[in-house]
Design an enzyme around this catalytic site. Structure first.
Site, short mmCIF file in Angstrom:
data_model
loop_
_atom_site.label_atom_id
_atom_site.label_comp_id
_atom_site.label_asym_id
_atom_site.label_seq_id
_atom_site.Cartn_x
_atom_site.Cartn_y
_atom_site.Cartn_z
N ARG A 41 0.83 -1.22 0.00
CA ARG A 41 0.00 0.00 0.00
C ARG A 41 0.86 1.26 0.00
O ARG A 41 0.44 2.30 -0.48
CB ARG A 41 -0.95 -0.03 1.21
CG ARG A 41 -2.03 1.07 1.19
CD ARG A 41 -3.10 0.79 2.24
NE ARG A 41 -4.19 1.75 2.21
CZ ARG A 41 -4.33 2.76 3.07
NH1 ARG A 41 -3.43 2.94 4.02
NH2 ARG A 41 -5.35 3.58 2.98
N ILE A 67 -7.29 7.59 -0.88
CA ILE A 67 -7.14 6.14 -0.96
C ILE A 67 -7.99 5.61 0.19
O ILE A 67 -7.90 6.09 1.32
CB ILE A 67 -5.65 5.69 -0.85
CG1 ILE A 67 -5.53 4.17 -0.95
CG2 ILE A 67 -4.96 6.19 0.38
CD1 ILE A 67 -4.07 3.66 -1.13
N SER A 68 -8.87 4.65 -0.11
CA SER A 68 -9.82 4.18 0.91
C SER A 68 -9.09 3.54 2.09
O SER A 68 -7.99 3.01 1.94
CB SER A 68 -10.77 3.15 0.31
OG SER A 68 -11.48 3.69 -0.78
N GLN A 69 -9.76 3.58 3.25
CA GLN A 69 -9.24 2.93 4.45
C GLN A 69 -9.11 1.42 4.19
O GLN A 69 -10.00 0.82 3.58
CB GLN A 69 -10.27 3.17 5.56
CG GLN A 69 -9.89 2.66 6.90
CD GLN A 69 -10.95 3.00 7.94
OE1 GLN A 69 -11.86 3.78 7.68
NE2 GLN A 69 -10.83 2.41 9.10
N PRO A 70 -8.02 0.79 4.62
CA PRO A 70 -7.85 -0.65 4.38
C PRO A 70 -9.06 -1.47 4.82
O PRO A 70 -9.48 -2.39 4.11
CB PRO A 70 -6.60 -0.99 5.20
CG PRO A 70 -5.81 0.28 5.21
CD PRO A 70 -6.82 1.39 5.26
#
Ligand code: SAM
Length: 218
Positions: A41, A67-70
């Site tokens: 990431r 960037i979306s949260q994992p």
């Protein structure tokens, strides 16, 4: 552009810890956890912010996007029940991180992004990392009819409703995962296409996404 893609013990260790966090938060699918443990990431971050890359947080990627949260990536991916060879439409490529996770699970991915700067970046970075999805620039709120039908569709931006035109691009038995709500918060919603005009709708947890902007959106 010179990319600095180094994946050393520090990043690998941080990624393992992230997988443990995801397990604790309830992600169970072994394939999803393996993919989250594999995709670097930090490659989607400027080197200055590498120490932020394995925190379970969303992060700005420029052009007003994130960037979306994992956890969100893992949650949406788990809901897709991906099988090797699935044809998947992803609406909102963003950084391309979610795209890589889908590809790690063996999907053939069609991904569409409306912002040119983000599109331009992903068409360079992902192939450099060894990922080769089909990239498109445009308004994905109408889906991508030219390559339909899809086994699965994932929307990574918050929508006011699930567009009919998008639902029609699923195979019978296909799944749409889409956050639906207002501009502040959305319920993760899945639609399973049971028959030509019959869908099962399931509402799940609440999330906060950037808005889906377009003809069939905000
Ligand atoms: N999952 C991505 C990642 O891991 O980086 C993050 C996606 S970001 C939360 C949502 C993306 O959807 C943004 O890049 C935004 O520009 C894009 N988007 C919004 N409306 C769109 C539309 N109608 N068609 C295609 N992309 C759209």
């Amino acid at each position: 552009m010179a990319y600095k893609f180094i994946d050393n013990y520090r990043e690998k260790g941080a990624r393992k810890q992230l997988v443990e966090i995801l397990k604790k938060r309830g992600i169970e699918d072994e394939g999803v956890l393996k993919a989250m443990g594999k995709v670097p990431r930090h490659f989607f971050f400027d080197e200055t912010f590498w120490n932020q890359a394995y925190k379970d947080i969303a992060f700005p990627i420029g052009d007003g996007q994130t960037i979306s949260q994992p956890y969100t990536v893992a949650y949406q991916t788990e809901l897709l029940h991906i099988k090797k060879g699935d044809s998947i439409l992803e609406i909102g490529t963003g950084s391309g991180y979610q795209t890589c996770i889908l590809m790690e699970l063996g999907a053939e991915v069609y991904t569409i992004e409306r912002q040119k700067a983000l599109y331009d970046r992903t068409i360079k970075v992902l192939p450099y990392m060894g990922y080769h999805p089909h990239f498109f620039l445009g308004d994905g709120s109408k889906g991508l009819p030219e390559h339909a039908p899809y086994n699965k569709i994932i929307v990574t931006a918050g929508a006011p409703f699930a567009p009919q035109i998008m639902l029609k691009q699923l195979i019978i038995g296909g799944i749409l995962v889409i956050p639906v709500g207002n501009e502040k918060e959305q319920k993760m919603t899945t639609f399973i296409r049971l028959a030509e005009n019959d869908y099962e709708k399931i509402e799940l947890d609440t999330f906060r996404f950037v808005p889906l902007v377009g003809h069939q959106a905000w």
